[in-house]
Design a protein around this motif. Structure first.
Motif, PDB file in Angstrom:
ATOM      1  N   ILE A 203       0.931  -1.256   0.143  1.00  0.00           N
ATOM      2  CA  ILE A 203      -0.094   0.008  -0.044  1.00  0.00           C
ATOM      3  C   ILE A 203       0.961   1.274  -0.090  1.00  0.00           C
ATOM      4  N   GLN A 371      -6.695   4.780  -6.872  1.00  0.00           N
ATOM      5  CA  GLN A 371      -7.401   4.926  -5.663  1.00  0.00           C
ATOM      6  C   GLN A 371      -8.246   3.705  -5.323  1.00  0.00           C
ATOM      7  N   ARG A 372      -8.760   2.881  -6.368  1.00  0.00           N
ATOM      8  CA  ARG A 372      -9.466   1.961  -5.960  1.00  0.00           C
ATOM      9  C   ARG A 372      -8.710   0.730  -5.738  1.00  0.00           C
ATOM     10  N   HIS A 373      -7.466   0.647  -6.119  1.00  0.00           N
ATOM     11  CA  HIS A 373      -6.441  -0.079  -5.808  1.00  0.00           C
ATOM     12  C   HIS A 373      -6.200  -0.209  -4.043  1.00  0.00           C
ATOM     13  N   GLU A 374      -5.822   1.068  -3.807  1.00  0.00           N
ATOM     14  CA  GLU A 374      -5.560   1.417  -2.387  1.00  0.00           C
ATOM     15  C   GLU A 374      -6.601   1.056  -1.649  1.00  0.00           C
ATOM     16  N   THR A 375      -8.165   1.532  -1.859  1.00  0.00           N
ATOM     17  CA  THR A 375      -9.227   1.311  -0.964  1.00  0.00           C
ATOM     18  C   THR A 375      -9.329  -0.140  -1.059  1.00  0.00           C
ATOM     19  N   LEU A 376      -9.280  -1.053  -1.853  1.00  0.00           N
ATOM     20  CA  LEU A 376      -9.512  -2.372  -1.746  1.00  0.00           C
ATOM     21  C   LEU A 376      -8.437  -3.170  -0.906  1.00  0.00           C
ATOM     22  N   ARG A 378      -6.645  -1.651   1.384  1.00  0.00           N
ATOM     23  CA  ARG A 378      -6.893  -1.249   2.662  1.00  0.00           C
ATOM     24  C   ARG A 378      -8.098  -2.234   3.410  1.00  0.00           C
ATOM     25  N   GLU A 379      -8.997  -2.463   2.556  1.00  0.00           N
ATOM     26  CA  GLU A 379     -10.030  -3.452   2.897  1.00  0.00           C
ATOM     27  C   GLU A 379      -9.728  -4.840   3.599  1.00  0.00           C
ATOM     28  N   SER A 382      -7.726  -4.704   6.436  1.00  0.00           N
ATOM     29  CA  SER A 382      -8.839  -4.578   7.841  1.00  0.00           C
ATOM     30  C   SER A 382      -9.433  -5.900   7.906  1.00  0.00           C
ATOM     31  N   ALA A 408     -11.756  -8.853  -1.483  1.00  0.00           N
ATOM     32  CA  ALA A 408     -11.446  -7.526  -1.738  1.00  0.00           C
ATOM     33  C   ALA A 408     -10.363  -7.693  -2.929  1.00  0.00           C
TER      34      ALA A 408
END
Length: 433
Positions: A203, A371-376, A378-379, A382, A408
């Motif tokens: 990330i 951004q979608r790479h980073e969001t998923l 991080r999901e 999590s 994810a």
């Protein structure tokens, strides 16, 4: 996909050569109709191209790619013609008249490749970036992604998560079996912890990936009339910004794109920062501050006669003493002097930006850059964290969280639940790709 699609895949006409691509079940029929026969697979054949009345359209090369060994996974073909507007228009007209044939939509060839399993979604995005690449670093990073580097990485992580889930599920599915030791789940926790750390490190590469793809943003900031627009014109080697002695001339941001050391650098001229009652100029200043906040580097210009702005964003900043052709300047640490009029010091400024890039640069292989790479990602982290915390509650809950983490990652590659993204992604491609 019962329809056969076709499109001109090369650039504007006229040109030396034009390539028309087709894909679909009617490909062989098109060759038989226009060329008289189907060429040997993956061998260029010289043919006379004829219309439905047998009249010649042009002479050129024909190539046939049988399924599934083609770009789209379907039967595909290419016709290499002379790049005449009249020749291409007539050829497309003949194809349009064939039953079940139609013009391809933007990105439809690539969409079919994705739907047929020839490419994953990260490779599709890499191909889109490759087509749009302006600099050497963009080309290299896009080619790496289009070649499947990210897909291989994420598929490997999903495989490890699947293995860990299998071990956890073995605990509660076969808890009463003597040949399944009750401690089998304990073997997976170290790998789950290591995987979480690997994804977190990955990330951290998103910022650099976005910089390569979108450009290194450099904001020219300072009071009115310190030489920002003149410097922008000097860097662009053309007049892109209006230069005037009247304060407040620049009221909106103007951008120049440069290739520095193979990197895309976006130099942004901003409105002069000062107190003003002019509503339009005030809005320009507010926008300038927002642009500066989003920049990777601020060049604060100072001509020695204007006040230094006291409301700068928390962004790395270098002080530039401007107008060195008409005043004496003593450079301090972390500063330089130049004259945008004479060009003195401009080369040093470009070298300075290159050094900043070198200090922040990293590898280009396997870079997430959206951004979608980073969001998923991080999901996924999590969910893995939740799985680790759930180990005291039971293997069933932990396995469920690891499944969510795998899903994810699957949404990044396009394996699961990405239908809402596809229209947006493929619409960004050109016709014929």
């Amino acid at each position: 996909m019962s329809e056969t699609i076709f499109s001109l895949s090369t650039g504007g006409l006229p040109s030396g050569v034009a390539v028309i691509r087709i894909s679909g079940s009617g490909t062989r029929f098109a060759f038989e109709t226009i060329c008289g026969s189907v060429p040997e697979a993956r061998h260029a054949a010289y043919r006379v191209f004829r219309d439905s009345d047998g009249q010649p359209i042009d002479r050129g090369l024909a190539l046939y790619f049988p399924a599934p060994a083609s770009f789209t996974g379907e039967e595909c073909g290419e016709f290499h013609l002379h790049g005449s507007r009249a020749v291409v228009a007539r050829f497309l007209e003949v194809l349009s008249a064939l039953d079940g044939f139609r013009q391809a939509e933007a990105g439809e060839f690539t969409r079919r490749a994705f739907d047929n399993g020839k490419m994953d979604l990260t490779a599709v995005e890499g191909l889109s970036d490759l087509l749009a690449a302006e600099t050497e670093m963009q080309r290299r990073a896009a080619l790496d992604q289009a070649g499947g580097h990210l897909n291989s990485l994420y598929e490997g992580w999903m495989h490890r998560l699947t293995h860990c889930r299998a071990m956890l599920e073995a605990d509660f599915d076969f808890a009463d079996e003597e040949d399944v030791p009750g401690t089998v789940a304990d073997q997976v926790w170290p790998d789950i912890t290591a995987l979480k750390s690997e994804i977190e490190q990955h990330i951290q590469c998103v910022k650099w990936g976005e910089t390569i793809r979108d450009g290194f943003r450099v904001a020219l900031v300072g009071a009115p009339n310190v030489g920002k627009s003149t410097l922008l014109n000097r860097l662009a080697d053309r007049d892109v910004a209006i230069v005037s002695d009247r304060p407040g001339t620049t009221r909106d941001s103007i951008e120049v794109r440069l290739d520095i050391g193979g990197h895309l650098v976006r130099v942004i001229d901003t409105a002069g920062l000062r107190e003003t009652e002019d509503e339009v100029e005030s809005e320009g200043i507010r926008r300038s501050l927002r642009m500066a906040e989003a920049a990777d580097l601020i060049l604060l210009l100072d001509d020695g006669n204007s006040e230094i702005p006291d409301r700068l964003p928390d962004v790395p900043c270098i002080r530039v003493h401007s107008k060195s052709d008409i005043r004496d300047v003593t450079e301090g640490p972390g500063s330089l002097s130049l004259s945008a009029v004479s060009g003195e010091g401009v080369r040093q400024l470009i070298d300075l930006i290159a050094r900043e890039l070198a200090q922040r640069s990293g590898r280009i292989e396997g870079l997430p850059n959206r951004q979608r790479h980073e969001t998923l990602l991080r999901e996924a982290v999590s969910r893995i964290e939740a799985g680790l915390e759930a180990r005291v509650l039971g293997s069933e809950i932990a396995a469920s969280e690891l499944m969510a983490a795998s899903e994810a990652l699957g949404r990044i590659t396009g394996r699961v639940n990405v239908e809402d993204l596809l229209g947006v992604i493929f619409s960004q491609f050109c016709i014929g790709k």
